[in-house]
Design an enzyme around this catalytic site. Sequence first.
Site, PDB file in Angstrom:
ATOM      1  N   ARG A  80       3.851  -6.146   7.245  1.00 16.76           N
ATOM      2  CA  ARG A  80       3.582  -4.902   6.508  1.00 16.76           C
ATOM      3  C   ARG A  80       2.736  -3.953   7.352  1.00 16.76           C
ATOM      4  NH1 ARG A  80       1.258  -7.877   1.556  1.00 16.76           N
ATOM      5  NH2 ARG A  80       0.718  -5.844   0.712  1.00 16.76           N
ATOM      6  N   ARG A 131       6.644   6.230   2.617  1.00 17.32           N
ATOM      7  CA  ARG A 131       6.341   5.260   3.676  1.00 17.32           C
ATOM      8  C   ARG A 131       7.198   5.482   4.918  1.00 17.32           C
ATOM      9  NH1 ARG A 131       4.369   1.039   0.013  1.00 17.32           N
ATOM     10  NH2 ARG A 131       3.677  -0.832   1.081  1.00 17.32           N
ATOM     11  N   LYS A 136      -5.851   1.751  -1.415  1.00 21.57           N
ATOM     12  CA  LYS A 136      -5.118   2.827  -2.102  1.00 21.57           C
ATOM     13  C   LYS A 136      -5.041   2.572  -3.610  1.00 21.57           C
ATOM     14  CE  LYS A 136      -1.253   2.221   0.241  1.00 21.57           C
ATOM     15  NZ  LYS A 136      -1.589   1.082   1.101  1.00 21.57           N
ATOM     16  N   ARG A 188      -7.252 -10.906  -2.597  1.00 26.26           N
ATOM     17  CA  ARG A 188      -7.208 -10.053  -3.793  1.00 26.26           C
ATOM     18  C   ARG A 188      -6.374 -10.648  -4.923  1.00 26.26           C
ATOM     19  NH1 ARG A 188      -3.949  -4.683  -1.563  1.00 26.26           N
ATOM     20  NH2 ARG A 188      -1.907  -5.675  -1.369  1.00 26.26           N
ATOM     21  N   ARG A 236      -1.829 -13.372  -8.403  1.00 26.01           N
ATOM     22  CA  ARG A 236      -1.850 -12.950  -7.004  1.00 26.01           C
ATOM     23  C   ARG A 236      -0.448 -12.572  -6.589  1.00 26.01           C
ATOM     24  NH1 ARG A 236      -6.751 -14.825  -4.271  1.00 26.01           N
ATOM     25  NH2 ARG A 236      -7.951 -15.831  -5.917  1.00 26.01           N
TER      26      ARG A 236
END
Length: 215
Positions: free
Chosen positions: A172, A88, A13, A127, A160
């Site tokens: 999550r 959400r 996203k 990531r 990070r």
Amino acid sequence: MDIILLGPPGAGKGTQAQRLVDEHAMRQLSTGDMLRGAVAAGTPIGREAKAVMDRGELVSDEIVSALIDAELFAMGTGTGAIFDGYPRTEAQAQALDAILAKHGRSLDHVIELEVDEEALVERITGRFTCAECGTGYHDRFNRPAVTDTCDVCGAHSFKRRPDDNAETVRTRMALYRSETAPILPHYEGRGIVARVDGMAPIAEVTRAIDAILGR
Ligand code: AMP
């Protein structure tokens, strides 16, 4: 044009929102980024949110909806919004309808990035972002062209997220399944939901999104 990018953590996203911002002069409204900013600045909201975020749980609906409302107010009407990581929950989806109506806006598209959950843990734990300009990278899939140097701004420091670890990612993802995916029917009835294969290469996902947006 106002759109929601929906998908589990690591679906891409943020990456796609960044591309839409660059190519179409839209504005990314990421509640996660706003909350991380509040944590870094040590504001009351940040202090309240930090532990919740570190556990991978959800910050209260009231807080995130108030953040979105304030951003839309500051933005004015001329620029399209990309909602990234919001709404959400069902309560947030309802709040967003009311907030958009108040600002004289409405949703054009809800784009769901479909991904294979097993791949997400690897995507998320690898990531990192440029500490200066926020450009996103990945240890395996999207490294800077020159090691330790940001492609965009040339900076040499990266960071990070503390919640990008395998354990928090499971929480999550479970919350995405139980709280977020169930809001899709809220939009499906309006005929504005489209699905994109989020496992495709980044540029291909961008092309698929552009086609949905008619660009
Ligand atoms: P994200 O950057 O979207 O993955 O969000 C990081 C964390 O911020 C989430 O795991 C939540 O703790 C919190 N957060 C971000 N957006 C929301 C939201 N819309 N509702 C509740 N919590 C959120």
